[in-house]
Design a protein around this motif. Structure first.
Motif, PDB file in Angstrom:
ATOM      1  N   SER A   1       0.825  -1.212   0.000  1.00 60.56           N
ATOM      2  CA  SER A   1       0.000   0.000   0.000  1.00 60.56           C
ATOM      3  C   SER A   1       0.856   1.257   0.000  1.00 60.56           C
ATOM      4  O   SER A   1       0.544   2.247  -0.661  1.00 60.56           O
ATOM      5  CB  SER A   1      -0.931   0.003   1.212  1.00 60.56           C
TER       6      SER A   1
ATOM      7  N   LYS B   1       2.084   1.877  -3.489  1.00 62.03           N
ATOM      8  CA  LYS B   1       1.024   2.415  -4.353  1.00 62.03           C
ATOM      9  C   LYS B   1       0.822   3.900  -4.084  1.00 62.03           C
ATOM     10  O   LYS B   1       0.663   4.695  -5.007  1.00 62.03           O
ATOM     11  CB  LYS B   1      -0.276   1.646  -4.114  1.00 62.03           C
TER      12      LYS B   1
ATOM     13  N   LEU C   1      -6.513   5.404  -1.698  1.00 57.64           N
ATOM     14  CA  LEU C   1      -5.206   4.815  -1.433  1.00 57.64           C
ATOM     15  C   LEU C   1      -4.767   5.098  -0.016  1.00 57.64           C
ATOM     16  O   LEU C   1      -4.205   4.247   0.672  1.00 57.64           O
ATOM     17  CB  LEU C   1      -4.174   5.384  -2.422  1.00 57.64           C
TER      18      LEU C   1
END
Length: 383
Positions: free
Chosen positions: A308, A311, A364
């Motif tokens: 994560s 990203k 996100l």
């Protein structure tokens, strides 16, 4: 010139439950037995596991543990598109030795920096287990600008005054501590302590007998070198000198996982980290032992958090690049350029404002931060 030096056959993935022959073949593969020549001429052995094009992660193992232990991370690392680099510290495995009087965790950060430069790895993540936490935190301090996201620690070693269960070691004569037999005995005992018993709700990271796997890795480890276990022991005990830094100096976010049945690290130690570090999240694993590296639920949480973070970093970089292009477009008109320069907001402020109002960023951001606030750790999904 720095370079990789590999041996044996290529690593393979398992389509079915692997046999011990599969395990031995994996431990003898190219990816598990690489060597890197530093500019000093010393050789460092290391393993690479996971996705061949995955995001780079440097993993630091516990006392005297060598690169072979990274095999248990192979499947989960591939699943989360991560590439794990596991380095043998000096005197461990096939790595050249270093004098314990001169070896410090900050020197490990220098090795990581040189290897990352040699592999053209600009940014990376770090994680550490047991005394490997010392080296992960050293990298977090020295290489802060190159680390993506959170520093992930499992059963982290802390200053001996806080690791109360191990204080007795301080009274053992130095000559005895430095002996090969003592290092071997201590390494074996901690290897046993590191084996997390399987549970029905927590399947093995790899689906074969852990006892046999531990035995195979331990035998291969001792067949190469355990001399570096002494160096690790001297670092943990701060016998020759201190770590060279304090955990409190680390300003990056840190996430600590600790088991309630850990026989090595006390609750007081991890509570101290949570209180003293600038940004620290503590996840308490009910019934967990010192061997959280074996826990599929814990490792999966860490790998999800790392993925994560990457990203999020990639999105922010992409947004920053688009904003730079927009600025270049504005510069073609002098009046608009002057208006831009006299704006009440700086470019950074505008970038942050754009990020904050982006729905993509919100999703996100939520995905990356939500798993960091589980305290204690709930029953995580198995892999």
């Amino acid at each position: 010139m720095s370079r990789r030096m590999s041996e044996a056959t290529s690593i393979h993935s398992f389509d079915s439950i692997p046999t011990m022959a599969d395990v031995e073949a994996t431990l003898g593969s190219v990816d598990m037995n690489q060597r890197y020549e530093l500019y000093s001429g010393r050789l460092i052995s290391f393993a690479e596991v996971g996705h061949p094009c995955g995001h780079p992660v440097f993993c630091f193992l516990g006392l005297g543990c060598m690169r072979y232990y990274s095999v248990i991370l192979e499947d989960l690392a591939f699943k989360h598109q991560l590439r794990i680099y596991c380095i043998d510290r000096p005197g461990v495995g096939m790595s050249h030795t270093a004098e314990p009087e001169s070896w410090t965790p900050l020197r490990m950060a220098e090795i990581v920096e040189e290897m990352a430069d040699g592999f053209n790895i600009q940014r990376f993540s770090v994680m550490g287990h047991s005394c490997g936490a010392i080296y992960a935190m050293a990298c977090a301090l020295r290489l802060k600008s190159r680390i993506v996201g959170t520093v992930w620690l499992m059963s982290p070693w802390v200053h001996l005054t806080l690791a109360k269960r191990m204080k007795w070691i301080k009274h053992v004569p130095t000559t005895l501590l430095k002996s090969q037999s003592t290092a071997s005995l201590l390494y074996k005992s901690l290897s046993v302590a590191a084996k997390e018993p399987p549970r029905s709700s927590d399947p093995n990271i790899l689906n074969y007998d852990r006892e046999k796997l531990c035995k195979a890795m331990l035998e291969d480890n001792m067949a190469e070198s355990l001399e570096g276990a002494n160096n690790d022991l001297m670092v943990c005990l701060e016998l020759y000198h201190s770590f060279g830094f304090s955990y409190k100096d680390v300003t990056l976010p840190v996430h600590v996982f600790w088991g309630t049945k850990d026989p090595v690290i006390t609750r007081e130690a991890v509570d101290w980290m949570e209180q003293k570090l600038e940004q620290c999240t503590l996840s308490v694993i009910d019934g967990g032992t010192h061997g959280l590296l074996w826990r599929a639920d814990v490792v999966s949480k860490i790998f999800k958090g790392i993925a994560s973070s990457w990203k999020l970093a990639e999105f922010e970089r992409s947004l920053s690049q688009r904003w730079s292009i927009k600025q270049l477009g504005l510069s073609s008109n002098n009046n608009r350029h002057l208006a831009f320069r006299t704006s009440a907001y700086s470019a950074n402020d505008q970038l942050q404002q754009a990020i904050q109002t982006s729905n993509i960023y919100d999703s996100l951001h939520e995905a990356s931060l939500h798993p960091l606030h589980a305290h204690p750790l709930d029953d995580a999904e198995s892999c």
